[in-house]
Design an enzyme around this catalytic site. Structure first.
Site, PDB file in Angstrom:
ATOM      1  N   ARG A  18       0.811  -1.213   0.000  1.00  0.00           N
ATOM      2  CA  ARG A  18       0.000   0.000   0.000  1.00  0.00           C
ATOM      3  C   ARG A  18       0.847   1.267   0.000  1.00  0.00           C
ATOM      4  NH1 ARG A  18      -4.155  -0.888   4.093  1.00  0.00           N
ATOM      5  NH2 ARG A  18      -3.571  -3.012   3.728  1.00  0.00           N
ATOM      6  N   THR A  19       1.952   1.277   0.743  1.00  0.00           N
ATOM      7  CA  THR A  19       2.739   2.495   0.775  1.00  0.00           C
ATOM      8  C   THR A  19       3.356   2.780  -0.593  1.00  0.00           C
ATOM      9  OG1 THR A  19       3.223   2.125   3.103  1.00  0.00           O
ATOM     10  CG2 THR A  19       4.598   3.699   1.965  1.00  0.00           C
ATOM     11  N   LYS A  68      23.529  -7.919  -6.241  1.00  0.00           N
ATOM     12  CA  LYS A  68      24.910  -8.147  -6.682  1.00  0.00           C
ATOM     13  C   LYS A  68      25.899  -7.448  -5.762  1.00  0.00           C
ATOM     14  CE  LYS A  68      23.352  -8.230 -11.503  1.00  0.00           C
ATOM     15  NZ  LYS A  68      23.331  -7.448 -12.742  1.00  0.00           N
ATOM     16  N   ARG A  86      12.302   2.956   1.490  1.00  0.00           N
ATOM     17  CA  ARG A  86      11.975   2.169   2.683  1.00  0.00           C
ATOM     18  C   ARG A  86      13.147   1.224   2.927  1.00  0.00           C
ATOM     19  NH1 ARG A  86       6.479  -0.960   4.057  1.00  0.00           N
ATOM     20  NH2 ARG A  86       6.007   1.182   4.634  1.00  0.00           N
ATOM     21  N   HIS A 145       7.978   6.520  10.263  1.00  0.00           N
ATOM     22  CA  HIS A 145       7.183   6.308   9.048  1.00  0.00           C
ATOM     23  C   HIS A 145       6.322   7.566   8.924  1.00  0.00           C
ATOM     24  CE1 HIS A 145       4.950   4.704   5.854  1.00  0.00           C
ATOM     25  NE2 HIS A 145       4.592   3.530   6.328  1.00  0.00           N
TER      26      HIS A 145
END
Lengths: 313, 182
Positions: free
Chosen positions: A58-59, A86, A108, A136
Site C-alpha cells: 500500500r505504501t 549483486k 523504505r 514512518h
C-alpha cells in the site's frame, strides 16, 4: 508559510506549522481523488522513484499513484530483483538512480537512519517511507489527516496507540506528530513490547487496556508484526488477542464516538476483531484514500522551487 | 516594492452597477439560466461570482449552481516561483459537462490565470461552452484570450498594479490603480 526543506525524513524534525501546512494541502488533493479524471499537470516533467528494501504494497502503490495523479513520471526499484543483490551499496544505488534524472527518491529500509544517510549523498529530494523501527512519517501524517477530518481538530484529543510499540515506526512518528499538534498520546501494550524510554517522547504508558483506553477519542491499532515475533515476546497469539486485541468490549471503554485506525495490513481477528474492523468506528479504508492525498501534498510541497532556497534538514 | 495609491477607478456603487450590468448581459447572451453555471476563480473571483448569482436570482428568480476553482495546480510558472503557492480546495459540486460555464475573476491581465482555469475546468468535464466575466480588463494579454463580459476596461502600464478590494475579503468595495514607486 512554506516547507523550506529538501527532504521529509521524520516528524521529529517537522514543526507544528509545517505539519499543519501539509495537512491543509492534502485537503485540495483529496478533492482530485474524487474526480472522474484523476490527473493534474502540476509535476509534469518531474520524476519520482520508489526504492524499497522491504516489502510493501500500500505504501509503495500509494506513493506511485500520488506522483502519477500529479503528472509526474514514476519508476520503482524492487530490491529483490535489482543490482543490490549483486552487492551494490545504498550510496551507489542512489547515485545511479540520481544520474538518471530523478527528482524524488522514496525509500523504505530495514535500517533506521538509511533515508538520512541517503539524503546526504544525493541532490534529489528524499522521502522516508519507513526506516526500521524509527519513523514512518507519511503514515503518521495520513493518520493525523484522518483524525482531523473526522474530529475537526487534533489539539486536546486523547489518542491511544495500542499494540507492539517497540517494533513500531508508525507509533514513533505518530507520537512525535500528535504531541506537536497538542494531542495527548497514550501507548498501550505488553511490557515486553514497550520500549523503555517511550515516555520521554511525551507519551503516557499503560499496560492495561482498562486504564489506557478510558475516554479516548481515537484508538490507533498497530499490526502485530508476526514476522518479527519469533523471539517469544508474548506467550501466544491467542493470549495477545485476549489482552490487547481490540474488540467491542474494550471499545466500550473509550468515548462513544471513538475513531478506530489501523495502518494495515490487518491481521484479521488478531489485533482487532472483525466486528470492530468492519464496524462504524473504523476508518481504515478512509485512511488508505487519505494516504494518497497526503503523499500528493508532500510531493507538491517539496517540488517546484529553486535549489538555492532549499535547506537541508 | 512599496506602492502608493494613485487613482480610484470604481467605488462600491460603481462595482454594484458593473455587476448588475454583467448579470443582465449574461442572461441576455444565454437566453436565461437554462444549463447556466457560474465558477469563481479564487480568491476574489469567488465573491464576485456569488454577487452575480444573487443578482441573477433577483432578476430571474432562479438559482444558478456556483463553483469555486483553485488554479494553482495548473499554473505555468510553478518551477519559476521559488515557493509553492498555498493550495485551497476546488469546489465544483456539480457536473460541468454540457453546461454553459461562466468563469468569473476580478482582473484580466496576461490571460495566464484564465488559461490555467480553462484547463482546470476541462479536467472536470466537457462543458457546452465557457464564457469569461471580469470586473476589470487592464490589457497586456500574453495569450489569445478575451473576456465576454467586462465591468470596466482600464488602460494601464505594466508598472501599475490594479487592486480590487471586496467587502467579503477586504472589508471594503473599491478598485484602485497603483504605481510602483521609483
Amino acid at each position: 508559510m512554506d516547507l523550506k526543506r529538501k527532504d521529509i525524513l521524520g516528524l521529529q524534525d517537522l514543526s507544528a506549522e509545517e505539519i499543519e501546512l501539509i495537512l491543509d494541502t492534502a485537503e485540495p488533493m483529496k478533492e482530485i481523488l474524487g474526480r472522474d479524471l484523476k490527473k493534474v499537470p502540476t509535476l509534469r516533467g518531474h520524476s519520482v522513484v520508489t526504492l524499497f528494501y522491504e516489502p510493501s504494497t500500500r505504501t509503495r502503490t500509494s506513493f506511485e499513484l500520488a506522483a502519477k495523479y500529479l503528472g509526474a513520471d514514476t519508476a520503482s526499484i524492487a530490491v529483490a530483483t535489482s543490482s543490490v543483490q549483486k552487492g551494490e551499496s545504498l550510496r551507489d544505488t542512489a547515485k545511479t538512480i540520481e544520474m538518471m534524472g530523478i527528482d524524488v527518491i522514496i525509500i523504505r529500509h530495514s535500517a533506521a537512519g538509511a533515508p538520512h544517510l541517503l539524503s546526504r549523498y544525493v541532490k534529489a529530494r528524499v522521502i522516508n517511507a519507513g526506516d526500521g523501527a524509527h519513523e514512518h512519517p507519511t503514515q503518521a501524517l495520513l493518520d493525523m489527516f484522518t483524525i482531523r477530518e473526522k474530529k475537526g481538530r487534533l489539539s486536546g484529543l486523547k489518542v491511544a496507540i495500542l499494540g507492539d510499540i517497540a517494533h513500531s515506526r508508525v507509533a514513533r512518528s505518530n507520537i512525535w506528530g500528535l504531541t506537536k499538534m497538542g494531542a495527548e498520546v497514550r501507548v498501550i501494550g505488553p511490557p515486553t513490547l514497550m520500549p523503555p524510554d517511550i515516555h520521554k517522547m511525551g507519551a503516557r504508558v499503560f499496560y492495561r487496556w482498562e486504564d489506557g483506553l478510558k475516554d479516548v477519542d481515537v484508538i490507533n491499532v498497530l499490526r502485530i508484526q508476526l514476522e518479527r515475533q519469533q523471539k517469544g515476546l508474548f506467550p501466544s497469539i491467542r493470549e495477545y488477542t485476549r489482552l490487547y486485541g481490540l474488540d467491542e468490549e474494550k471499545l466500550r471503554c473509550a468515548k462513544p464516538d471513538v475513531l478506530v485506525l489501523h495502518p494495515g495490513p490487518v491481521n484479521r481477528g488478531i489485533e482487532i476483531s472483525p466486528e470492530v474492523q468492519d464496524g462504524r468506528h473504523a476508518v481504515i479504508n478512509e485512511q488508505v484514500k487519505n494516504g494518497v492525498a497526503v503523499r500528493m501534498a508532500l510531493l507538491y510541497l517539496l517540488m517546484g522551487r529553486g535549489e538555492e532556497d532549499v535547506l537541508t534538514a | 516594492m512599496s506602492h502608493h495609491e494613485k487613482t480610484q477607478i470604481l467605488d462600491a456603487d460603481g462595482i454594484r452597477r458593473a455587476l448588475t450590468r454583467i448579470s443582465h448581459e449574461i442572461l441576455e447572451r444565454n437566453a436565461g439560466t437554462q444549463d447556466l453555471v457560474l465558477i469563481g476563480i479564487r480568491r476574489r473571483g469567488v465573491p464576485l461570482a456569488q454577487r452575480i448569482a444573487a443578482k441573477i436570482k433577483e432578476i430571474e428568480g432562479t438559482s444558478v449552481p456556483l463553483g469555486i476553482l483553485d488554479i494553482n495546480l495548473y499554473r505555468d510558472d510553478l518551477s519559476r516561483l521559488g515557493y509553492q503557492p498555498v493550495l485551497r480546495k476546488t469546489e465544483v459540486p456539480f457536473s460541468v459537462t454540457d453546461k454553459k460555464v461562466v468563469l468569473v475573476d476580478d482582473v484580466l491581465y496576461t490571460g495566464r490565470t484564465v488559461r490555467a482555469a480553462l484547463d482546470a475546468i476541462m479536467d472536470l468535464g466537457r462543458p457546452k461552452l465557457i464564457q469569461l466575466a471580469v470586473l476589470i480588463d487592464r490589457g497586456h494579454r500574453e495569450l489569445p484570450i478575451r473576456a465576454d463580459f467586462v465591468g470596466k476596461n482600464v488602460p494601464t502600464s505594466r508598472r501599475e498594479t490594479i487592486s480590487v478590494l471586496l467587502q467579503e475579503v477586504d472589508g471594503i468595495d473599491k478598485v484602485v490603480i497603483e504605481e510602483a514607486e521609483k
